[in-house]
Write a protein that holds these residues in place. Structure first.
Motif, PDB file in Angstrom:
ATOM      1  N   GLU A   1      -0.487   9.267   8.278  1.00 52.26           N
ATOM      2  CA  GLU A   1       0.717   8.446   8.186  1.00 52.26           C
ATOM      3  C   GLU A   1       1.906   9.120   8.859  1.00 52.26           C
ATOM      4  O   GLU A   1       2.123  10.321   8.711  1.00 52.26           O
ATOM      5  CB  GLU A   1       1.059   8.147   6.719  1.00 52.26           C
TER       6      GLU A   1
ATOM      7  N   ASP B   1      -1.678  12.053   2.653  1.00 51.87           N
ATOM      8  CA  ASP B   1      -0.378  11.653   3.177  1.00 51.87           C
ATOM      9  C   ASP B   1       0.739  11.730   2.136  1.00 51.87           C
ATOM     10  O   ASP B   1       1.905  11.596   2.473  1.00 51.87           O
ATOM     11  CB  ASP B   1      -0.452  10.243   3.758  1.00 51.87           C
TER      12      ASP B   1
ATOM     13  N   ARG C   1       0.833  -1.210   0.000  1.00 46.12           N
ATOM     14  CA  ARG C   1       0.000   0.000   0.000  1.00 46.12           C
ATOM     15  C   ARG C   1       0.868   1.261   0.000  1.00 46.12           C
ATOM     16  O   ARG C   1       0.564   2.240   0.678  1.00 46.12           O
ATOM     17  CB  ARG C   1      -0.965  -0.019   1.182  1.00 46.12           C
TER      18      ARG C   1
ATOM     19  N   SER D   1      -1.242   4.311  -1.578  1.00 45.21           N
ATOM     20  CA  SER D   1      -2.377   4.786  -0.786  1.00 45.21           C
ATOM     21  C   SER D   1      -1.925   5.374   0.545  1.00 45.21           C
ATOM     22  O   SER D   1      -2.615   6.204   1.123  1.00 45.21           O
ATOM     23  CB  SER D   1      -3.399   3.666  -0.566  1.00 45.21           C
ATOM     24  N   LYS D   2      -0.750   4.962   1.041  1.00 44.03           N
ATOM     25  CA  LYS D   2      -0.190   5.553   2.256  1.00 44.03           C
ATOM     26  C   LYS D   2       0.555   6.853   1.965  1.00 44.03           C
ATOM     27  O   LYS D   2       0.952   7.542   2.887  1.00 44.03           O
ATOM     28  CB  LYS D   2       0.772   4.575   2.928  1.00 44.03           C
TER      29      LYS D   2
END
Length: 143
Positions: free
Chosen positions: A102, A75, A49, A52-53
């Protein structure tokens, strides 16, 4: 095969180990970009990920949609984004910081705040939002 430009806007390198291929690794150094194939990007997202992070970013809308992502990933923050955050009022800054979850993105903002000449109210907002003890000198001035 089409390659997409993948950015690492972080102050650290990001490594990817492709377990579906023998001994293949990729290291994306800090504050750089590299070309990656669609398959490599989709693997990096499914395995860790990373997109998406917000650890890695790609600006192509087509590949973002394949990963099920929108263009707004709070993030995935750049130095320019941080400068724009610091221009906001303390109240608006607080709202925007609540979207950043994050650790790597929070650390980037904290480091930029330490280096910037920010108002005490904005420093307090950052301290409260991320629970950091970065403002000892500010705390002493207030007491």
């Amino acid at each position: 095969m089409t390659k997409y430009k993948v950015y690492n806007d972080n102050p650290f390198s990001v490594g990817i180990r492709f377990e579906n291929e023998v001994n293949r690794e990729m290291n994306i150094r800090k504050n750089t970009s590299i070309p990656m194939t669609q398959d490599d990007i989709l693997y990096a997202e499914s395995a860790g990920r990373l997109f998406s992070k917000g650890m890695l970013t790609v600006k192509d809308q087509e590949i973002l949609e394949m990963m099920g992502l929108s263009t707004e990933i709070p993030d995935a923050i750049t130095e320019e984004d941080i400068k724009n955050l610091f221009k906001l009022s303390a109240t608006k800054l607080k709202v925007e910081l609540e979207k950043i979850t994050e650790k790597h993105a929070q650390d980037k903002i904290v480091q930029a705040a330490k280096d910037a000449d920010l108002q005490t109210s904005k420093l307090k907002v950052i301290k409260e939002a991320f629970g950091v003890e970065m403002l000892e000198e500010v705390d002493e001035e207030i007491i």
